[in-house]
Write an enzyme that holds these catalytic residues in place. Structure first.
Site, PDB file in Angstrom:
ATOM      1  N   ASP A 220       0.839  -1.195   0.000  1.00 25.45           N
ATOM      2  CA  ASP A 220       0.000   0.000   0.000  1.00 25.45           C
ATOM      3  C   ASP A 220       0.879   1.251   0.000  1.00 25.45           C
ATOM      4  O   ASP A 220       1.895   1.313   0.699  1.00 25.45           O
ATOM      5  CB  ASP A 220      -0.895  -0.015   1.250  1.00 25.45           C
ATOM      6  CG  ASP A 220      -1.864   1.141   1.279  1.00 25.45           C
ATOM      7  OD1 ASP A 220      -2.707   1.218   0.375  1.00 25.45           O
ATOM      8  OD2 ASP A 220      -1.783   1.960   2.219  1.00 25.45           O
ATOM      9  N   GLU A 269      14.895 -15.228  -0.084  1.00 27.50           N
ATOM     10  CA  GLU A 269      15.313 -16.304   0.816  1.00 27.50           C
ATOM     11  C   GLU A 269      14.323 -17.462   0.827  1.00 27.50           C
ATOM     12  O   GLU A 269      14.643 -18.562   1.272  1.00 27.50           O
ATOM     13  CB  GLU A 269      15.443 -15.775   2.247  1.00 27.50           C
ATOM     14  CG  GLU A 269      16.538 -14.741   2.444  1.00 27.50           C
ATOM     15  CD  GLU A 269      16.479 -14.134   3.841  1.00 27.50           C
ATOM     16  OE1 GLU A 269      15.665 -14.631   4.666  1.00 27.50           O
ATOM     17  OE2 GLU A 269      17.217 -13.170   4.105  1.00 27.50           O
TER      18      GLU A 269
END
Length: 554
Positions: A220, A269
């Site tokens: 956002d 990751e």
């Protein structure tokens, strides 16, 4: 305090999902506004269990992923975009176990889950902000937000001239005389992203939800976060008119890209091709492309496309600019027509051009629906990823006549800034022809639904040839059956009459008549799908006004 998540392992990715490499490049992503999607407990408010129960509907619709608007713990000053705890589910929506079950069920159905993240600001009920107020001026806690002394003889004036997106000054004074910055509502204080603790906290939040198994984040106000050094005056009033059109000292600052490069390291990751999606209002699509460079985010919403009128010339211009800008950074284009912040496109296209994306009049409902259907087929024929906002597959219009006493949009009560009529696109969607809330739940709905909702419901349209719901289902099925339809980064434009867009993509041809009169074009092959009736004879096709058709030349 954050809730505890007791699941031993994150929601697993199914083998089907795992096989789809670069799934996000051509994905169709469905936005769920949880409070208005489905209510499982009869309290009039949608919830996570309601979403979970309706996941088979979304699978059958043919979408690839579901984006959930905020469901975090929040006082709900701005419908959950004022977050008090980023690691907890607000009780009105359920709890972390409900979120975990939703993610697991979605994965089992072959759907991915994207959650909203709100990093520009918190709630004024966030523990950090409450501590900052309590500890007073000069405390380290205040450095995590933008606290400043005021101007004027006694500090009675705001520190600068910035205006809130919701109207009025972007500063509020606290009891000890200092002011704090809030680009949105006063209940939404902006974080200071120059403070290292803010970055550390959000990287931890990312890992929390990634460990839960989410497939990505919609960011956002991704163009916010970093403010120009010294918080300089902008100069002049009516600053909202500059939003997305000009350089502003509190939006689209270059420093924000360092934040997203750090986030990308965290995301990478994790296995399973997780993604970031930016809500980035920028002056140009070229500036938007900066957010999706290879070491930053994966997608960025295409607000230039959303705000384009139903006009062939304007659409071609924004399509070409979008594809060129995204091609330069190796990112997919995105296409969107509606979301929870703008008037639904079935209503925008029902009104005369030039009224913007917040419209208060119903317009010509029949015209608006015809154009909306045609616009959807055009959007789904373009290379890249497409977004669908809940209820648009039913052809829902905006509810423009909500009584003032039921409105909840904070911008409405501020009396300036955004028009404050976003509630009209947030009315709970209809599932059945009858019932107290047309199948939304057993206890009514938090915003009143029109009497016409029953005939627009999922039940009323399912299996009905030519209905808007069946048009969406057919379009998404065709797109999934032809993977090259969303793939690639370009189109081959074909000669076409004025007011008509025509392009080829391999063995596929799309023709969209945006004009008010029927036109004759070549019949390019076998009709796959059309948004309206068309006739063919002697190698030619007659397309009615505001109609899009898909052909295959195979």
């Amino acid at each position: 305090m954050s809730q505890q998540h007791s699941a031993a392992d994150p929601a697993p990715i199914t083998a089907t999902l795992a096989r789809r490499r670069d799934w996000w490049r051509d994905a169709v992503i469905y936005q769920v506004y949880p409070r208005s999607f489905a209510d499982s407990n009869g309290d009039g408010m949608g919830d996570l269990e309601g979403v979970r129960a309706r996941l088979p509907y979304l699978r059958d619709l043919g979408v690839d992923a579901v984006w959930l608007s905020p469901f975090y713990a929040s006082p709900q000053a701005d419908a959950g975009y004022d977050v008090a705890d980023y690691r907890a589910v607000d009780p009105m929506f359920g709890n972390l176990l409900d979120a975990d079950a939703l993610i697991r069920d979605a994965h089992a159905l072959g759907l991915r889950i994207i959650v909203d993240l709100v990093p520009n600001h918190s709630s004024d009920q966030h523990e950090w902000f409450k501590r900052a107020l309590a500890e007073g001026p000069g405390s380290p806690s205040r450095d995590r937000y933008h606290f400043r002394p005021g101007k004027g003889e006694n500090g009675e004036l705001p520190p600068n001239d910035w205006e809130s997106i919701f109207g009025g000054p972007a500063w509020t004074r606290v009891a000890d005389g200092e002011w704090y910055l809030h680009l949105f509502a006063p209940e939404q204080p902006d974080f200071n992203w120059d403070h290292p603790a803010v970055g550390d906290e959000f990287r931890s939040i990312l890992r929390f939800w990634l460990d839960m198994g989410v497939d990505g984040f919609r960011i956002d106000v991704a163009h916010g976060l970093v403010k120009a050094e010294g918080l300089p005056d902008l100069g002049g009033a009516e600053q909202l008119k500059l939003l997305g059109n000009d350089v502003m000292p509190f939006f689209d600052q270059d420093g924000v890209h360092d934040v997203y490069r750090q986030w990308r390291h965290v995301l990478d990751e994790y296995a399973g091709e997780r993604i970031f999606v930016a809500e980035a209002w920028t002056p140009t699509v070229e500036r938007t492309a900066n957010y999706v460079r290879p070491d930053e985010l994966h997608q960025a919403f295409n607000f230039q496309y959303l705000s384009t009128e139903w006009d062939a010339k304007e659409l071609r211009t924004v399509i070409d600019r979008t594809l060129e800008a995204m091609r330069s950074v190796g990112a997919p284009a995105t296409w969107v027509l509606s979301n929870h912040d703008v008037t639904r496109h079935a209503t925008r296209f029902a009104n005369p051009p030039g009224l913007g994306t917040q419209i208060r009049t119903a317009g010509d409902r029949e015209l608006g629906l015809r154009r909306a259907r045609a616009a959807t087929l055009l959007m789904l024929a373009l290379p890249g990823s497409a977004y669908i906002y809940q209820g648009e597959e039913l052809g829902l219009p905006d509810v423009v006549d909500l009584p003032d006493e039921v409105r909840q949009d904070p911008a409405y009560f501020r009396g300036a800034g955004q028009d404050g009529f976003r509630d009209g696109c947030r009315v709970p969607i209809p599932w059945t022809r009858e019932g107290s809330s047309y199948g939304f739940g057993d206890g009514g709905s938090w915003l009143p639904q029109p009497a016409s909702w029953g005939e627009l419901s999922v039940e009323a349209q399912t299996g009905v040839a030519g209905s808007t719901l069946e048009l969406y289902r057919a379009a998404l099925a065709a797109r999934r059956a032809r993977p090259d339809l969303g793939a690639g980064d370009g189109v081959e434009w074909l000669r076409a009459p004025e007011g008509v867009l025509a392009f080829r993509r391999g063995e596929f041809v799309c023709v969209a008549n945006t004009g008010g009169e029927s036109v004759t074009t070549p019949a390019y092959g076998r009709v796959l799908l059309a948004s309206g009736e068309l006739t063919e004879a002697d190698g030619e096709a007659k397309l009615p006004a505001d109609t899009t058709v898909w052909w295959t030349t195979a």
